[in-house]
Scaffold this motif. Sequence first.
Motif, PDB file in Angstrom:
ATOM      1  N   PRO A 140       9.967  19.178   5.692  1.00  0.00           N
ATOM      2  CA  PRO A 140       9.981  17.704   5.643  1.00  0.00           C
ATOM      3  C   PRO A 140       8.608  17.093   5.897  1.00  0.00           C
ATOM      4  CG  PRO A 140      11.841  18.537   6.916  1.00  0.00           C
ATOM      5  CD  PRO A 140      10.946  19.710   6.654  1.00  0.00           C
ATOM      6  N   ALA A 141       7.863  17.665   6.827  1.00  0.00           N
ATOM      7  CA  ALA A 141       6.538  17.118   7.137  1.00  0.00           C
ATOM      8  C   ALA A 141       5.598  17.259   5.946  1.00  0.00           C
ATOM      9  CB  ALA A 141       5.956  17.818   8.357  1.00  0.00           C
ATOM     10  N   ALA A 142       5.679  18.408   5.268  1.00  0.00           N
ATOM     11  CA  ALA A 142       4.819  18.624   4.099  1.00  0.00           C
ATOM     12  C   ALA A 142       5.210  17.689   2.961  1.00  0.00           C
ATOM     13  CB  ALA A 142       4.912  20.078   3.646  1.00  0.00           C
ATOM     14  N   GLN A 143       6.515  17.488   2.780  1.00  0.00           N
ATOM     15  CA  GLN A 143       6.979  16.567   1.748  1.00  0.00           C
ATOM     16  C   GLN A 143       6.503  15.146   2.031  1.00  0.00           C
ATOM     17  OE1 GLN A 143      11.291  17.188   1.576  1.00  0.00           O
ATOM     18  NE2 GLN A 143      11.035  18.037  -0.464  1.00  0.00           N
ATOM     19  N   GLU A 144       6.612  14.731   3.282  1.00  0.00           N
ATOM     20  CA  GLU A 144       6.185  13.384   3.658  1.00  0.00           C
ATOM     21  C   GLU A 144       4.694  13.197   3.414  1.00  0.00           C
ATOM     22  OE1 GLU A 144       6.110  10.414   7.573  1.00  0.00           O
ATOM     23  OE2 GLU A 144       6.976  12.425   7.700  1.00  0.00           O
ATOM     24  N   GLU A 145       3.898  14.189   3.776  1.00  0.00           N
ATOM     25  CA  GLU A 145       2.454  14.088   3.589  1.00  0.00           C
ATOM     26  C   GLU A 145       2.092  14.054   2.109  1.00  0.00           C
ATOM     27  OE1 GLU A 145      -1.295  13.356   4.193  1.00  0.00           O
ATOM     28  OE2 GLU A 145       0.240  13.371   5.767  1.00  0.00           O
ATOM     29  N   ARG A 146       2.830  14.793   1.289  1.00  0.00           N
ATOM     30  CA  ARG A 146       2.568  14.783  -0.147  1.00  0.00           C
ATOM     31  C   ARG A 146       2.845  13.401  -0.744  1.00  0.00           C
ATOM     32  NH1 ARG A 146       5.047  18.922  -1.111  1.00  0.00           N
ATOM     33  NH2 ARG A 146       7.102  18.124  -1.679  1.00  0.00           N
ATOM     34  N   ILE A 147       3.938  12.783  -0.318  1.00  0.00           N
ATOM     35  CA  ILE A 147       4.265  11.437  -0.800  1.00  0.00           C
ATOM     36  C   ILE A 147       3.209  10.438  -0.339  1.00  0.00           C
ATOM     37  CG2 ILE A 147       5.932   9.554  -0.635  1.00  0.00           C
ATOM     38  CD1 ILE A 147       8.121  11.691  -0.365  1.00  0.00           C
ATOM     39  N   LYS A 148       2.781  10.556   0.907  1.00  0.00           N
ATOM     40  CA  LYS A 148       1.744   9.656   1.423  1.00  0.00           C
ATOM     41  C   LYS A 148       0.448   9.804   0.637  1.00  0.00           C
ATOM     42  CE  LYS A 148       3.170   9.128   6.262  1.00  0.00           C
ATOM     43  NZ  LYS A 148       2.751   9.339   7.672  1.00  0.00           N
ATOM     44  N   ARG A 149       0.092  11.037   0.325  1.00  0.00           N
ATOM     45  CA  ARG A 149      -1.142  11.272  -0.428  1.00  0.00           C
ATOM     46  C   ARG A 149      -1.067  10.621  -1.808  1.00  0.00           C
ATOM     47  NH1 ARG A 149      -1.293  16.173   0.416  1.00  0.00           N
ATOM     48  NH2 ARG A 149      -0.285  16.956  -1.475  1.00  0.00           N
ATOM     49  N   GLN A 150       0.081  10.732  -2.453  1.00  0.00           N
ATOM     50  CA  GLN A 150       0.256  10.112  -3.768  1.00  0.00           C
ATOM     51  C   GLN A 150       0.174   8.592  -3.678  1.00  0.00           C
ATOM     52  OE1 GLN A 150       4.052  11.742  -4.892  1.00  0.00           O
ATOM     53  NE2 GLN A 150       3.182  13.641  -5.695  1.00  0.00           N
ATOM     54  N   LEU A 151       0.781   8.020  -2.640  1.00  0.00           N
ATOM     55  CA  LEU A 151       0.738   6.568  -2.464  1.00  0.00           C
ATOM     56  C   LEU A 151      -0.680   6.092  -2.171  1.00  0.00           C
ATOM     57  CD1 LEU A 151       3.997   6.009  -0.379  1.00  0.00           C
ATOM     58  CD2 LEU A 151       3.584   5.281  -2.736  1.00  0.00           C
ATOM     59  N   ARG A 152      -1.412   6.840  -1.356  1.00  0.00           N
ATOM     60  CA  ARG A 152      -2.792   6.453  -1.058  1.00  0.00           C
ATOM     61  C   ARG A 152      -3.653   6.484  -2.317  1.00  0.00           C
ATOM     62  NH1 ARG A 152      -1.877   9.252   4.167  1.00  0.00           N
ATOM     63  NH2 ARG A 152      -2.457  11.229   3.205  1.00  0.00           N
ATOM     64  N   GLN A 153      -3.447   7.479  -3.156  1.00  0.00           N
ATOM     65  CA  GLN A 153      -4.193   7.554  -4.413  1.00  0.00           C
ATOM     66  C   GLN A 153      -3.856   6.371  -5.319  1.00  0.00           C
ATOM     67  OE1 GLN A 153      -3.054  11.425  -5.847  1.00  0.00           O
ATOM     68  NE2 GLN A 153      -4.574  12.508  -4.605  1.00  0.00           N
ATOM     69  N   GLU A 154      -2.582   5.995  -5.344  1.00  0.00           N
ATOM     70  CA  GLU A 154      -2.176   4.855  -6.170  1.00  0.00           C
ATOM     71  C   GLU A 154      -2.776   3.559  -5.640  1.00  0.00           C
ATOM     72  OE1 GLU A 154       1.867   2.948  -8.184  1.00  0.00           O
ATOM     73  OE2 GLU A 154       2.021   4.580  -6.730  1.00  0.00           O
ATOM     74  N   ILE A 155      -2.837   3.419  -4.323  1.00  0.00           N
ATOM     75  CA  ILE A 155      -3.431   2.223  -3.724  1.00  0.00           C
ATOM     76  C   ILE A 155      -4.900   2.105  -4.116  1.00  0.00           C
ATOM     77  CG2 ILE A 155      -4.162   1.206  -1.524  1.00  0.00           C
ATOM     78  CD1 ILE A 155      -1.506   2.310  -0.355  1.00  0.00           C
TER      79      ILE A 155
END
Length: 242
Positions: A45-60
């Motif tokens: 779960p922690a790795a999944q959450e970090e992957r989603i955060k990384r994608q959102l940061r790139q989109e921002i």
Amino acid sequence: MSPDQSDASSPSSSSGGSPTPPTHISLREWVIANSFTIRVEAPDPAAQEERIKRQLRQEIVMLWKRVWLGIYRLEGLHGLTHSYCLRRLYIGAGLEIDLWESPMEQGTANTREYGWNSGVYYLKLYNNVSIATLGAVVDLMTEYGTQVAAVDRAYELLERHQRDAYVDAASGIRFRAPEPNLQVEWSRLSAALRDNLWQFQLRTGVMNQLIFDEAVRLHRQNPTRALRGWFVRERAFPNGRR
């Protein structure tokens, strides 16, 4: 050689090397019986959450760059401004220079009284903010980006009404009188853009404060992780350029 010895050395023996399919069952049954069990690890779960955060940061970063280059600067962090280019076109259209108001600079100036965290230039993210907060920033930057079309319309209006220049003995280079109602049309478009940019700048300032408050709160709950933040502009322009 005895029958027992013959059986022990037959090809179907399983002693040594890879097992050989026996003759009393089908090949399909033997393959199923001897297949390796594939263990599927449960997702972290922690790795999944970090992957989603990384994608959102790139989109921002991508959305922020669209806002910055489409509304404020033509290139980089400190390049030519859209405000400067529109002012040149405004003069070239023969409009009254004393009535000029930059919708970009005015919208930015109106947020300065709210402190250091105001406006898109100061948008800052932290390593521990939630997915929900990052998603809210994506939504805000997406909305902010709709104003790029309004800036394009401002360019189109002024470019379409450029006037011929002439030299006046008393005042130097002058432009012929603008077309009727152009000043009114420009003032209406400019005022709407200025008001919208002001609102988005204020909303971005509020978002900045919410991000900071959340980052500090989460850091207090888990002080073992360093509180690291970075301005979005630093990721959009690592060297201050495109």
